[in-house]
Design a protein around this motif. Structure first.
Motif, PDB file in Angstrom:
ATOM      1  N   LYS A  59       0.868  -1.171   0.000  1.00  0.00           N
ATOM      2  CA  LYS A  59       0.000   0.000   0.000  1.00  0.00           C
ATOM      3  C   LYS A  59       0.904   1.219   0.000  1.00  0.00           C
ATOM      4  O   LYS A  59       1.790   1.323   0.837  1.00  0.00           O
ATOM      5  CB  LYS A  59      -0.858  -0.021   1.264  1.00  0.00           C
ATOM      6  CG  LYS A  59      -1.572   1.278   1.572  1.00  0.00           C
ATOM      7  CD  LYS A  59      -2.196   1.205   2.953  1.00  0.00           C
ATOM      8  CE  LYS A  59      -2.696   2.562   3.400  1.00  0.00           C
ATOM      9  NZ  LYS A  59      -3.172   2.542   4.789  1.00  0.00           N
ATOM     10  N   GLN A 103       1.173   5.572  -0.229  1.00  0.00           N
ATOM     11  CA  GLN A 103       0.353   6.743   0.020  1.00  0.00           C
ATOM     12  C   GLN A 103       1.262   7.949   0.115  1.00  0.00           C
ATOM     13  O   GLN A 103       2.166   7.978   0.956  1.00  0.00           O
ATOM     14  CB  GLN A 103      -0.375   6.536   1.355  1.00  0.00           C
ATOM     15  CG  GLN A 103      -1.525   7.459   1.587  1.00  0.00           C
ATOM     16  CD  GLN A 103      -2.223   7.128   2.887  1.00  0.00           C
ATOM     17  OE1 GLN A 103      -1.573   6.799   3.871  1.00  0.00           O
ATOM     18  NE2 GLN A 103      -3.532   7.223   2.897  1.00  0.00           N
ATOM     19  N   SER A 146      -2.741   4.026  -2.966  1.00  0.00           N
ATOM     20  CA  SER A 146      -2.521   3.179  -4.135  1.00  0.00           C
ATOM     21  C   SER A 146      -2.084   1.807  -3.661  1.00  0.00           C
ATOM     22  O   SER A 146      -1.626   1.655  -2.533  1.00  0.00           O
ATOM     23  CB  SER A 146      -1.426   3.762  -5.025  1.00  0.00           C
ATOM     24  OG  SER A 146      -1.771   5.052  -5.418  1.00  0.00           O
ATOM     25  N   LEU A 147      -2.225   0.816  -4.522  1.00  0.00           N
ATOM     26  CA  LEU A 147      -1.747  -0.506  -4.132  1.00  0.00           C
ATOM     27  C   LEU A 147      -0.927  -1.130  -5.246  1.00  0.00           C
ATOM     28  O   LEU A 147      -1.090  -0.807  -6.426  1.00  0.00           O
ATOM     29  CB  LEU A 147      -2.907  -1.423  -3.743  1.00  0.00           C
ATOM     30  CG  LEU A 147      -3.908  -1.890  -4.785  1.00  0.00           C
ATOM     31  CD1 LEU A 147      -3.443  -3.145  -5.462  1.00  0.00           C
ATOM     32  CD2 LEU A 147      -5.233  -2.153  -4.106  1.00  0.00           C
ATOM     33  N   LEU A 157      -7.120   4.674  -4.899  1.00  0.00           N
ATOM     34  CA  LEU A 157      -8.335   4.055  -4.381  1.00  0.00           C
ATOM     35  C   LEU A 157      -8.684   4.705  -3.051  1.00  0.00           C
ATOM     36  O   LEU A 157      -7.873   5.410  -2.457  1.00  0.00           O
ATOM     37  CB  LEU A 157      -8.110   2.557  -4.144  1.00  0.00           C
ATOM     38  CG  LEU A 157      -8.288   1.600  -5.313  1.00  0.00           C
ATOM     39  CD1 LEU A 157      -7.165   1.758  -6.296  1.00  0.00           C
ATOM     40  CD2 LEU A 157      -8.334   0.183  -4.821  1.00  0.00           C
ATOM     41  N   GLU A 190      -8.899   4.903   0.762  1.00  0.00           N
ATOM     42  CA  GLU A 190      -7.941   4.294   1.683  1.00  0.00           C
ATOM     43  C   GLU A 190      -8.538   3.109   2.441  1.00  0.00           C
ATOM     44  O   GLU A 190      -7.893   2.082   2.612  1.00  0.00           O
ATOM     45  CB  GLU A 190      -7.418   5.336   2.680  1.00  0.00           C
ATOM     46  CG  GLU A 190      -6.183   4.833   3.394  1.00  0.00           C
ATOM     47  CD  GLU A 190      -5.739   5.723   4.531  1.00  0.00           C
ATOM     48  OE1 GLU A 190      -6.232   6.858   4.620  1.00  0.00           O
ATOM     49  OE2 GLU A 190      -4.910   5.264   5.320  1.00  0.00           O
ATOM     50  N   VAL A 229      -8.403   0.050   0.324  1.00  0.00           N
ATOM     51  CA  VAL A 229      -7.064  -0.550   0.248  1.00  0.00           C
ATOM     52  C   VAL A 229      -6.781  -1.328   1.528  1.00  0.00           C
ATOM     53  O   VAL A 229      -6.260  -2.444   1.491  1.00  0.00           O
ATOM     54  CB  VAL A 229      -5.989   0.529   0.008  1.00  0.00           C
ATOM     55  CG1 VAL A 229      -4.604  -0.089   0.061  1.00  0.00           C
ATOM     56  CG2 VAL A 229      -6.198   1.195  -1.325  1.00  0.00           C
ATOM     57  N   ASN A 230      -7.161  -0.755   2.672  1.00  0.00           N
ATOM     58  CA  ASN A 230      -6.985  -1.469   3.932  1.00  0.00           C
ATOM     59  C   ASN A 230      -7.764  -2.774   3.933  1.00  0.00           C
ATOM     60  O   ASN A 230      -7.305  -3.788   4.450  1.00  0.00           O
ATOM     61  CB  ASN A 230      -7.439  -0.604   5.108  1.00  0.00           C
ATOM     62  CG  ASN A 230      -6.465   0.529   5.372  1.00  0.00           C
ATOM     63  OD1 ASN A 230      -5.293   0.438   5.004  1.00  0.00           O
ATOM     64  ND2 ASN A 230      -6.955   1.594   5.983  1.00  0.00           N
TER      65      ASN A 230
END
Lengths: 159, 495
Positions: free
Chosen positions: B431, B433, B444-445, B464, B466, B469-470
């Motif tokens: 991830k 950021q 972003s990932l 995306l 956040e 993504v988490n």
């Protein structure tokens, strides 16, 4: 991935990074010195060299003072039984998850500067990527290496 | 089971067919020209005499070397091993156990066909880019026998039964034509021609060049337009021909251990993609094909050599969007139900990043252009507009979908690409950021899969939400989750 990893890397890392950066910056200053000599011999203006000198001070401040400090503050890692969790990056913060079952091998590495501070870099390789944890205390690094390699061996799954 | 005499014959050391000398000769010449191309042209201009002396010495040396390396190269099958001995100055022996062999590919180009030969490529699981063993010219019958001996796991009846109920699909000529005409290779050819031209420009006599140039300048505008349209049509036809030659007779076949693909009009290429080496399946759609709804299916495959021209082997050169689901269900049942899923899109705030990122570079061109050549500033202006639109589309098309152990996502560079992969094939998850993203709660990932070589295949999805993504991170995380061994093992059984 909401919480950051728990462990910090060794405090001495900042010093080690500062020394490494100082070496690079001193190479830059040697070049600047050379430009002064050239300007003297070939009789052209000193202003470029003076500009380069001030740029050197700025770079020195950023790379020797600022960046190692910020880098240390951001760098964190945590080893779980099932995965490795790493956080790094100053402007762009990156958090990486590496499952233990994907780990192929673990290396520790130690350059002359790190050796002086009794530090080592652990690098973790999967089949597609390599991740470094820079500057851990020697004993931590080898313990970590052994731990990861035993954990990684536990589970075998098809790729 | 099969011809015992052939087995016996293969146990003796074999040389390759003499034609292999020709192949190695041509290969070295080709590599030399590619490597020293410019140098050669310069020497040619310096002195014709030295150039020819050098050329003759080089060619004679090469011929001698080719003959000796042919004489030294032998292969034989002994017990469970393929044994290869080679080397003129340094002698090498390589023994490969047949249990370690992953796949054996037979290919044939025009010269091979002339002599009824094939090129045998044998691959093990090793990650090195080249084929483990490459027998450049083997008689067809020997090659087939070799393949049968090294890969025979099933009895002949079984093989016959399997041959009868084969699932396979060949591309139609009409499809191939559509694939060629929408391949957009005209642009690539123009670039190639320009590059070659800029290289050989210096060789053309000055007078001839000037005459031709003046001639073109003096032509009327209409004629120039006609000529350029004609040239474009010719290039377009070349594109079609190129696709036809490359993908002519494209056939995909479902076999027990993997997908078997055969293609090529002049040069037949065969390759087998073992199921367990497929890391992801992608569906790619170029802007030219988008209005017609045509796509191309490819696979991301781990390790080994497949093709020098394609990084990711094409599973089918042209399918209509409607046919993709049934194609995947038939040939890659593991991925069924993951095609054309409803995707979670990127938040609206993210659009700004996509557009800005694309527009920055053209604007950097635009500014000096406005200052120094204001009369030409429409060119970068169009560029700015186009890349802005591209950024808009990139934002619109990006998205992801979590479906059990599957992770499906879509992104666009210029082509729109939809990729399907699974949790256990993702080697690492990242991830990222930056400062502004953090303020806006975006992230972003990056995911890394195994790729052709040691470096892997890396995919990124940008900007995306956040929390999402988490969520994907939590899905990927092996921590605190109860394992589901049943699901995982089941997924690896193919009938």
């Amino acid at each position: 991935m909401r919480e950051q990893p728990k462990n910090r890397i060794a405090k001495e890392a900042v010093k080690a990074w500062r020394i490494a950066a100082s070496i690079y910056i001193s190479i830059y200053f040697i070049l600047v010195l050379a430009s002064f000599v050239f300007a003297y011999i070939f009789k052209f203006t000193y202003w470029y060299s003076i500009g380069a000198l001030f740029l050197g001070f700025l770079l020195g401040f950023i790379f020797i003072y600022l960046l190692p400090k910020l880098r240390y503050r951001r760098w964190r890692y945590e080893i779980f039984d099932q995965e490795i969790y790493i956080q790094r990056g100053i402007l762009v913060m990156t958090r990486t998850l590496i499952p233990m079952i994907r780990v192929q091998h673990v290396d520790t590495e130690q350059g002359p500067i790190l050796k002086r501070f009794k530090l080592a870099t652990v690098s973790i390789s999967t089949a597609a990527t390599t991740h470094d944890i820079p500057a851990l205390r020697e004993e931590d690094a080898s313990a970590l290496r052994d731990r990861i390699s035993t954990l990684a061996r536990v589970e075998e799954e098809d790729v | 089971m099969f011809d015992e005499a052939l087995v016996e014959k293969l146990q003796k050391p074999h040389r390759l067919h003499p034609a292999s000398m020709l192949f190695s000769f041509v290969r070295v010449i080709k590599e030399t020209i590619l490597g020293f191309g410019l140098g050669l042209i310069i020497t040619l201009k310096e002195s014709l005499f030295y150039f020819f002396i050098f050329l003759i010495i080089f060619v004679i040396g090469l011929i001698v070397y080719s003959i000796f390396s042919w004489l030294r190269f032998t292969y034989r099958v002994e017990g469970d091993e393929l044994r290869i001995e080679q080397g003129v100055f340094i002698r090498k022996k390589r023994y490969i156990s047949k249990h370690r062999i992953h796949k054996i590919d037979l290919t044939a180009n025009v010269i091979h066909r002339l002599f009824k030969l094939v090129h045998v490529k044998i691959d093990t699981a090793s990650n090195s880019g080249d084929a483990e063993v490459s027998l450049s010219a083997v008689r067809m019958s020997d090659a087939v026998a070799l393949r049968t001996i090294l890969q025979h796991h099933k009895s002949q009846e079984e093989a016959e039964r399997e041959a009868q109920e084969k699932t396979k699909e060949t591309i139609s000529w009409k499809r191939l034509f559509i694939a060629g005409s929408t391949s957009g290779s005209a642009g690539v050819i123009i670039l190639a021609v320009l590059t070659v031209f800029s290289q050989i420009e210096e060789l053309i006599p000055r007078d001839l060049y000037d005459t031709a140039f003046h001639y073109i300048i003096n032509l009327s505008l209409v004629l120039i337009v006609i000529i350029s349209v004609f040239a474009l049509v010719v290039l377009w036809l070349f594109g079609i021909a190129g696709t036809m030659i490359k993908y002519g007779n494209f056939t995909i076949e479902k076999r027990e251990k993997g997908l078997f693909i055969k293609r090529g009009l002049l040069e037949t290429k065969e390759l087998t993609i073992p199921y367990q080496r497929i890391q992801a399946v992608g569906i790619e759609q170029s802007p030219i094909r988008q209005p017609f709804g045509y796509v191309r299916v490819f696979a991301v495959v781990a390790g080994g050599s497949f093709d020098d021209q394609e990084t990711y082997p094409v599973l089918f050169p042209l399918l209509h969007e409607r046919e993709v689901t049934s194609f995947i269900t038939t040939y890659l049942p593991e991925f069924q139900g993951n095609v054309q899923r409803e995707l979670k899109r990127i938040p609206k705030v993210g659009r700004l990043f996509y557009v800005i990122k694309n527009v920055i570079f053209p604007i950097l061109i635009l500014i000096p252009c406005l200052i120094f050549f204001p009369q030409f500033s429409w060119i970068p202006l169009i560029l700015v507009l186009l890349s802005g639109i591209l950024g808009w589309l990139q934002h619109q098309d990006a998205g992801y979908d979590l479906n059990g152990r599957f992770f499906n996502f879509q992104f666009r560079r210029i082509q729109k690409v939809y990729v399907m992969t699974t949790k256990n094939r993702i080697q690492a998850f990242e991830k990222t950021q930056h400062v502004i993203q953090r303020k806006l709660c975006l992230a972003s990932l990056n995911i890394s899969l195994l790729g052709m070589s040691g470096i892997g295949t890396h995919y990124a999805l940008h900007h995306l939400d956040e929390t999402e993504v988490n969520e994907i991170g939590a899905w990927y995380s092996h921590r605190k989750t109860v394992k589901e061994p049943d699901v995982v093992t089941q997924a690896y059984h193919y009938e």
